[in-house]
Design a protein around this motif. Structure first.
Motif, PDB file in Angstrom:
ATOM      1  N   GLY A 213      -4.720 -21.318 -62.674  1.00 33.45           N
ATOM      2  CA  GLY A 213      -4.335 -22.712 -62.810  1.00 33.45           C
ATOM      3  C   GLY A 213      -2.996 -23.119 -62.229  1.00 33.45           C
ATOM      4  N   LEU A 214      -2.205 -22.184 -61.701  1.00 33.16           N
ATOM      5  CA  LEU A 214      -0.914 -22.589 -61.144  1.00 33.16           C
ATOM      6  C   LEU A 214      -1.167 -23.300 -59.803  1.00 33.16           C
ATOM      7  N   GLY A 215      -0.751 -24.559 -59.714  1.00 30.81           N
ATOM      8  CA  GLY A 215      -1.059 -25.393 -58.554  1.00 30.81           C
ATOM      9  C   GLY A 215      -0.225 -25.042 -57.342  1.00 30.81           C
ATOM     10  N   PRO A 216      -0.749 -25.380 -56.126  1.00 30.19           N
ATOM     11  CA  PRO A 216      -0.064 -25.020 -54.877  1.00 30.19           C
ATOM     12  C   PRO A 216       1.342 -25.624 -54.764  1.00 30.19           C
ATOM     13  N   ASP A 217       1.572 -26.780 -55.379  1.00 27.03           N
ATOM     14  CA  ASP A 217       2.904 -27.384 -55.282  1.00 27.03           C
ATOM     15  C   ASP A 217       3.908 -26.706 -56.213  1.00 27.03           C
ATOM     16  N   HIS A 218       3.420 -25.825 -57.070  1.00 21.47           N
ATOM     17  CA  HIS A 218       4.324 -25.133 -57.991  1.00 21.47           C
ATOM     18  C   HIS A 218       4.432 -23.636 -57.701  1.00 21.47           C
ATOM     19  N   LEU A 219       3.794 -23.209 -56.635  1.00 17.52           N
ATOM     20  CA  LEU A 219       3.732 -21.779 -56.334  1.00 17.52           C
ATOM     21  C   LEU A 219       4.138 -21.591 -54.880  1.00 17.52           C
ATOM     22  N   ARG A 220       5.017 -20.628 -54.611  1.00 14.91           N
ATOM     23  CA  ARG A 220       5.356 -20.347 -53.217  1.00 14.91           C
ATOM     24  C   ARG A 220       5.700 -18.872 -53.089  1.00 14.91           C
ATOM     25  N   THR A 221       5.671 -18.391 -51.865  1.00  9.39           N
ATOM     26  CA  THR A 221       6.109 -17.022 -51.618  1.00  9.39           C
ATOM     27  C   THR A 221       7.449 -17.082 -50.919  1.00  9.39           C
ATOM     28  N   ARG A 222       8.264 -16.082 -51.188  1.00 10.20           N
ATOM     29  CA  ARG A 222       9.582 -16.033 -50.555  1.00 10.20           C
ATOM     30  C   ARG A 222       9.844 -14.592 -50.123  1.00 10.20           C
TER      31      ARG A 222
ATOM     32  N   CYS B 124      13.387  -0.030 -49.837  1.00 13.33           N
ATOM     33  CA  CYS B 124      12.324  -1.024 -49.777  1.00 13.33           C
ATOM     34  C   CYS B 124      12.160  -1.519 -48.346  1.00 13.33           C
ATOM     35  N   LYS B 125      10.950  -1.416 -47.830  1.00 10.70           N
ATOM     36  CA  LYS B 125      10.709  -1.781 -46.441  1.00 10.70           C
ATOM     37  C   LYS B 125      10.387  -3.267 -46.306  1.00 10.70           C
ATOM     38  N   ARG B 126       9.833  -3.838 -47.363  1.00 13.18           N
ATOM     39  CA  ARG B 126       9.396  -5.229 -47.271  1.00 13.18           C
ATOM     40  C   ARG B 126       9.168  -5.711 -48.693  1.00 13.18           C
ATOM     41  N   ALA B 127       9.545  -6.942 -48.994  1.00 12.01           N
ATOM     42  CA  ALA B 127       9.367  -7.465 -50.345  1.00 12.01           C
ATOM     43  C   ALA B 127       9.088  -8.956 -50.289  1.00 12.01           C
ATOM     44  N   MET B 128       8.189  -9.380 -51.138  1.00 16.40           N
ATOM     45  CA  MET B 128       7.826 -10.790 -51.207  1.00 16.40           C
ATOM     46  C   MET B 128       7.814 -11.199 -52.672  1.00 16.40           C
ATOM     47  N   ASP B 129       8.563 -12.252 -52.976  1.00 18.79           N
ATOM     48  CA  ASP B 129       8.486 -12.796 -54.328  1.00 18.79           C
ATOM     49  C   ASP B 129       7.410 -13.871 -54.388  1.00 18.79           C
ATOM     50  N   ILE B 130       6.695 -13.905 -55.492  1.00 15.15           N
ATOM     51  CA  ILE B 130       5.874 -15.077 -55.802  1.00 15.15           C
ATOM     52  C   ILE B 130       6.685 -15.887 -56.796  1.00 15.15           C
ATOM     53  N   GLU B 131       7.035 -17.111 -56.393  1.00 10.83           N
ATOM     54  CA  GLU B 131       7.901 -17.937 -57.218  1.00 10.83           C
ATOM     55  C   GLU B 131       7.138 -19.120 -57.796  1.00 10.83           C
ATOM     56  N   PHE B 132       7.555 -19.509 -58.989  1.00  9.93           N
ATOM     57  CA  PHE B 132       6.980 -20.682 -59.647  1.00  9.93           C
ATOM     58  C   PHE B 132       8.098 -21.709 -59.844  1.00  9.93           C
ATOM     59  N   ARG B 133       7.738 -22.960 -59.709  1.00  5.15           N
ATOM     60  CA  ARG B 133       8.733 -24.015 -59.884  1.00  5.15           C
ATOM     61  C   ARG B 133       8.841 -24.379 -61.365  1.00  5.15           C
ATOM     62  N   PHE B 134       9.787 -23.742 -62.034  1.00  4.57           N
ATOM     63  CA  PHE B 134      10.075 -24.067 -63.434  1.00  4.57           C
ATOM     64  C   PHE B 134      10.925 -25.333 -63.480  1.00  4.57           C
TER      65      PHE B 134
ATOM     66  N   TRP C 246      13.044 -22.967 -58.871  1.00  7.43           N
ATOM     67  CA  TRP C 246      12.120 -21.953 -58.368  1.00  7.43           C
ATOM     68  C   TRP C 246      12.595 -20.576 -58.807  1.00  7.43           C
ATOM     69  N   GLN C 247      11.704 -19.824 -59.475  1.00  5.85           N
ATOM     70  CA  GLN C 247      12.092 -18.495 -59.950  1.00  5.85           C
ATOM     71  C   GLN C 247      10.933 -17.525 -59.775  1.00  5.85           C
ATOM     72  N   GLU C 248      11.293 -16.258 -59.590  1.00  4.04           N
ATOM     73  CA  GLU C 248      10.291 -15.213 -59.381  1.00  4.04           C
ATOM     74  C   GLU C 248       9.467 -14.968 -60.638  1.00  4.04           C
ATOM     75  N   ILE C 249       8.138 -14.953 -60.475  1.00  5.13           N
ATOM     76  CA  ILE C 249       7.290 -14.466 -61.577  1.00  5.13           C
ATOM     77  C   ILE C 249       6.647 -13.127 -61.227  1.00  5.13           C
ATOM     78  N   GLU C 250       6.558 -12.833 -59.927  1.00  5.77           N
ATOM     79  CA  GLU C 250       5.964 -11.564 -59.508  1.00  5.77           C
ATOM     80  C   GLU C 250       6.606 -11.113 -58.214  1.00  5.77           C
ATOM     81  N   GLY C 251       6.665  -9.816 -58.019  1.00  4.18           N
ATOM     82  CA  GLY C 251       7.171  -9.270 -56.766  1.00  4.18           C
ATOM     83  C   GLY C 251       6.164  -8.301 -56.169  1.00  4.18           C
ATOM     84  N   ILE C 252       5.991  -8.379 -54.849  1.00  5.02           N
ATOM     85  CA  ILE C 252       5.169  -7.411 -54.117  1.00  5.02           C
ATOM     86  C   ILE C 252       6.148  -6.604 -53.260  1.00  5.02           C
ATOM     87  N   HIS C 253       6.141  -5.276 -53.418  1.00  4.13           N
ATOM     88  CA  HIS C 253       7.154  -4.464 -52.740  1.00  4.13           C
ATOM     89  C   HIS C 253       6.528  -3.287 -52.006  1.00  4.13           C
TER      90      HIS C 253
END
Lengths: 448, 448
Positions: free
Chosen positions: A238-247, A258-268, A272-279
Motif C-alpha cells: 500500500g505504500l504509494g509511488p509519491d511516498h516511496l523512492r530509492t536513493r 560495500c560495493k553498492r547500496a540503495m536505500d528505499i525511503e519513505f516520505r514521513f 524522507w527517511q530510510e525504511i530498507e536498505g539493499i547492500h
C-alpha cells in the motif's frame, strides 16, 4: 474539519496526531508507561501486535516460504562476542561524543549544531567541550557465573551477523548450492544517543534481513532482482509511488566493504527517511568470519571445482519503521456529508489488525450477532461491538483500519440477511447471513 | 534395529540421538558454532524456526485470536528497571553461590553434591568453599550516553512483568472489563549457572504467557478453566497421556504471593520436567506495581462501584521446552520389512515444518514436479527433492516429520495421477494431479 467540503481528504501532517491515535487505540505506546517510560523503548498493544505480526508474516511468506532458494533461521540475540569483533562492531560501531564541562551532558560531536544552548549557561550557546571520544553503540552484558571469567557479551546490533555465523551449517543441512539466501526476523539493539521520531529511531527494534549468497559475476543481477522484489513488496502493501523512492549511496557514503547500496525511503511527516536498505556487501562478512573463527566458509563450485567465497546481497528492512510508514500512509481525515468527519486508516486488509467487526444494531440482537462473531473469529481476527450508535461504531472501526463491518439488524431476524460495509468507500451491501464467510473469503483469503 | 522384527518401535531413549538429528537436519544447533558455541544459547535452523513459529501461531490462535476476553501485546525486552524492583527480582531472583578457593570455580550452594571433585585436587572431592553469596540471575546492561547518569537496565527475566506494566493502558484501549486476560510471546533471559539438557534450560529462551485478571471469588473457577485449556492444547498437539502429568505445588514450594500452582510436566528422557506452570498469583503483582509506580492499578466494579485489585491467574509455557517435548515425543525408530529401519518424527501436521514434499521418480520429471511444488508452496510450506532413490527420499522426509509426500512418476505423464503417501502409516494412494491441493486442504486446512 467541519468547515471543509464533503470528500475533502487530509493526510497525516503532524506526527503527534498519529502518536495520539496509537496510544488511544492501543497500537503503540511507551514501554513502562506507569514508571514514566524509558527513552527509546516502545510496546505494541493489542492492535499494534496484530499489525506487526501481519507484516512479519507477509515478509516471511514472500521472502522465505514461497521461495525454494531462501532458508529461514531464528538465532539467539546474544551470540559469541568474537562475532562482533569479526564484524568490526567492537572496533568501529561508535559515535564520536563530547561532554560539556559545565553541564556534564554528552552530545554527538557531529551534531553539535543541534545541541542548543548549554543549560548551565542559559541564553548563550557556549559550551566548554571535551575532546571527542568514541562511544560504542552496542548494548553490553555479562554472562556466566564466575566474576573472573565472566564474559562480556553483546546484544546483537543487527540480525545479519548470526546469519553469517550459521552460513556453513545452514547450507549443509538444507543442501543448498550458491545462489541461495538465509533470512531471519528478530530483535536488535543499539544504544542510540538520541532516540526520536516515535518508533523510527529506537534502542530496541525488529529487523527482517535476508543475506543472499551468489557468485561475484552475478552480483548486479541479484542486487537488481532483490531491489525489485522489495519495492514490489512495499508497493503491494500500500505504500504509494509519491511516498516511496530509492536513493543510491554516493561512493563516499559506502562502508569500505560495500560495493553498492540503495536505500528505499519513505516520505514521513518528518521527511524522507530510510525504511530498507539493499547492500552489496561483497565477500567481507564471510571472509572476516573465516579469519576470526579459523573455519573455512568458502564453497566449492560443483562443476569447475573452484573454491571461492561468495558475495552477499543483503536486504534489511526495519519492521518498526515499516509499520510506522504504513500507519503514516494509511492515516487520513475525511470530511463527510452532513458536516461530520472521520479518521480512517486505509491499511491493506492483509495488514489490518481486525479483519471484520460484527455490530448488532441493538443490544437486543446480541445473541445472533455473537454467534456470527464466534464463527468468523475462528478464521479471521474478528471484533464485536454493541456499544453506542452505529455511526459511532463505524467510526471506531475506520480509525483502526478494519476493512469490513457486518451489521445485524432487526430485519436480519426475518430475512436472514445482514449489511456488510467496506471501510474506504463506505459502501454497503445486503447479503445472506450464511454467505458472510464466503463473501469475506473472497476479499481476505481463507484465514487461519 | 536391523535384528528387530518389522513393526517394532523404539521411542527416544537417549537425548544424544535427538540432539544429533536436530543438528544434522537443521532444527536446532549451538549458537555461534564456528566460534565454539556459547553456553546456554541455541539457534533454530530452517526446520526448527518453522516448528517453533507453528507452535507460537497455534498458541496465539487459541489463547488470543479465538477469544474475545484475551488481548495480545508485544512489549520491549528492556523495560524500566523499577519494574524489576516492584516484581522482587532485583532483591530475590538469585541463587546462593560458593567459590572453590583452590580451583576458583563457582558452584550453586544447593547443588554442591553434584559438583564433583575439584579439578585442582583431582581424585578427591574436597573443596575449600567460600561462604555462600547471592548471585542475581538477571542479565544487566546499561543504556544512555552519559556515563554518570547511565542507567542500569535488565533484560526481562520473564514476559509477564511488562504485562502488569501495561495492564491499565490495555484495559482502557481494549475497553475490557474484568474478567479478561493479556498475553504475549517473547524472549526472556536468565543467567543460569548451569545450562543443560539441550534447549531445556538455556540462558535465552522464549515464553508464551497469559495473565488472566479476575475477581477473587472467581479465582478457582478460572484456575481450573485455564488448566483444562492448557492441558487440552498440549494433548491436541500430540503429547500422549503417558507422557503428560500435572503436579500441584506443595504449600512449602509456593512463592509467598502464590496461592496455588500446578505444573504441567512432560516425561523427557532425562525425567519428568515442567513445560508449563499455571499459577494463582493473587493481587501481588498489580499491588506491587501500584505501590512502586504510584499509579492506581485497581478497577471499579461497574455495578457495585466497589474498587478492588483483581487477582491474576497465569499460564506460562516455555516455547523452547514445549518444542523439545514435541520433538522427543514425536521421535521413534521403526523396524520395517526387509530389515530396513526408519527414524520418523510423528509431529502433528499443524506443527510439521514441511507440510508436503514433491518427489519426481526421476530427474527427467523435474519440470512437471517443480510446477506442482510451486503451486503447493503458495499455500503450504512445500519441499522439492529429486536426489537419490525414492525410498531414501521418503526416509529423509520421515525423519523431519513431513506428513505427506507426493510422487510424480512416468505414468503421471499419461494418466494425470500422482501417488500420495502418509508419513505414519506409509500408506499410499493414487489421486488426480489436479486434486492434490484439495486432498491436502482436507488434511492440512487451507494454508496461507
Amino acid at each position: 474539519m467541519t468547515s471543509e467540503l464533503p470528500g475533502q481528504i487530509r493526510p497525516l501532517e503532524r506526527m503527534d496526531d498519529l502518536v495520539a491515535l496509537c496510544a488511544r487505540r492501543g497500537f503503540i505506546f511507551p514501554s513502562s508507561e506507569i514508571y514514566g517510560g524509558i527513552n527509546g523503548f516502545w510496546d505494541y498493544g493489542p492492535l499494534g501486535v496484530e499489525l506487526k505480526n501481519n507484516l512479519k508474516a507477509a515478509w516471511w511468506q514472500e521472502v522465505v516460504r514461497e521461495r525454494d532458494d531462501v532458508e529461514g533461521i531464528d538465532s539467539s540475540i546474544i551470540c559469541h562476542p568474537r562475532t562482533w569483533e569479526a564484524s568490526g562492531h567492537v572496533e568501529h560501531f561508535s559515535d564520536p561524543m563530547v561532554d560539556c564541562r559545565a553541564c556534564k551532558k554528552r552530545f554527538r560531536a557531529d551534531q553539535l549544531a543541534d545541541a542548543g544552548p548549554c543549560p548551565s549557561r542559559e541564553g548563550t550557546s557556549e559550551h566548554d567541550w571535551t575532546e571527542p571520544r568514541r562511544f560504542n553503540l552496542m548494548l553490553q552484558t555479562r554472562i556466566g557465573a564466575s566474576e573472573d571469567a565472566a564474559a562480556v557479551a553483546y546484544l546483537r546490533a543487527e540480525t545479519c551477523q548470526p546469519i553469517f555465523n550459521d552460513f556453513r551449517r545452514v547450507r549443509e543441512v538444507a543442501r543448498q548450492q550458491i545462489p541461495f539466501g538465509i533470512a531471519q526476523i528478530g530483535k536488535a539493539f543499539r544504544n542510540e544517543i538520541n532516540p526520536r521520531n516515535f518508533t523510527f529511531r529506537s534502542r530496541e527494534f525488529e529487523q527482517a534481513e535476508l543475506e543472499f549468497f551468489c557468485r561475484e559475476t552475478e552480483r548486479d543481477r541479484w542486487f537488481d532482482h532483490w531491489l525489485g522484489e522489495r519495492l514490489r513488496f512495499h508497493r503491494e502493501l500500500g505504500l504509494g509511488p509519491d511516498h516511496l523512492r530509492t536513493r543510491p549511496h554516493a561512493p563516499e557514503e559506502l562502508a569500505h566493504y560495500c560495493k553498492r547500496a540503495m536505500d528505499i525511503e519513505f516520505r514521513f511527516p518528518f521527511g524522507w527517511q530510510e525504511i530498507e536498505g539493499i547492500h552489496d556487501r561483497g565477500d567481507w562478512d564471510l571472509s572476516r568470519h573465516s579469519e576470526f573463527s579459523g573455519k573455512d566458509l568458502g564453497v566449492t563450485d560443483p562443476e569447475t571445482k573452484e573454491h571461492y567465497v561468495p558475495v552477499v546481497i543483503e536486504t534489511s528492512v526495519g519492521i518498526d519503521r515499516s509499520c510506522l510508514a504504513l500507519l503514516c500512509h494509511a492515516y487520513r481525515e475525511e470530511a463527510l456529508e452532513g458536516g461530520e468527519a472521520r479518521t480512517v486508516l486505509r491499511l491493506h486488509p492483509r495488514l489490518a489488525p481486525i479483519k471484520v467487526a460484527v455490530l448488532p444494531l441493538s443490544k437486543k440482537l446480541a445473541e445472533p450477532a455473537r454467534r456470527l462473531e464466534r464463527e468468523l473469529r475462528r478464521r479471521w481476527n474478528a471484533f464485536y461491538d454493541d456499544a453506542g450508535n452505529i455511526g459511532r461504531r463505524y467510526r471506531r472501526q475506520d480509525e483502526v483500519g478494519t476493512p469490513f463491518c457486518v451489521t445485524y439488524d432487526f430485519d436480519s431476524e426475518t430475512d436472514g440477511r445482514v449489511t456488510v460495509r467496506e471501510r474506504d468507500s463506505m459502501q454497503q451491501e445486503r447479503i445472506a447471513l450464511d454467505g458472510v464467510a464466503a463473501w469475506l473469503t473472497d476479499r481476505l483469503g481463507p484465514g487461519a
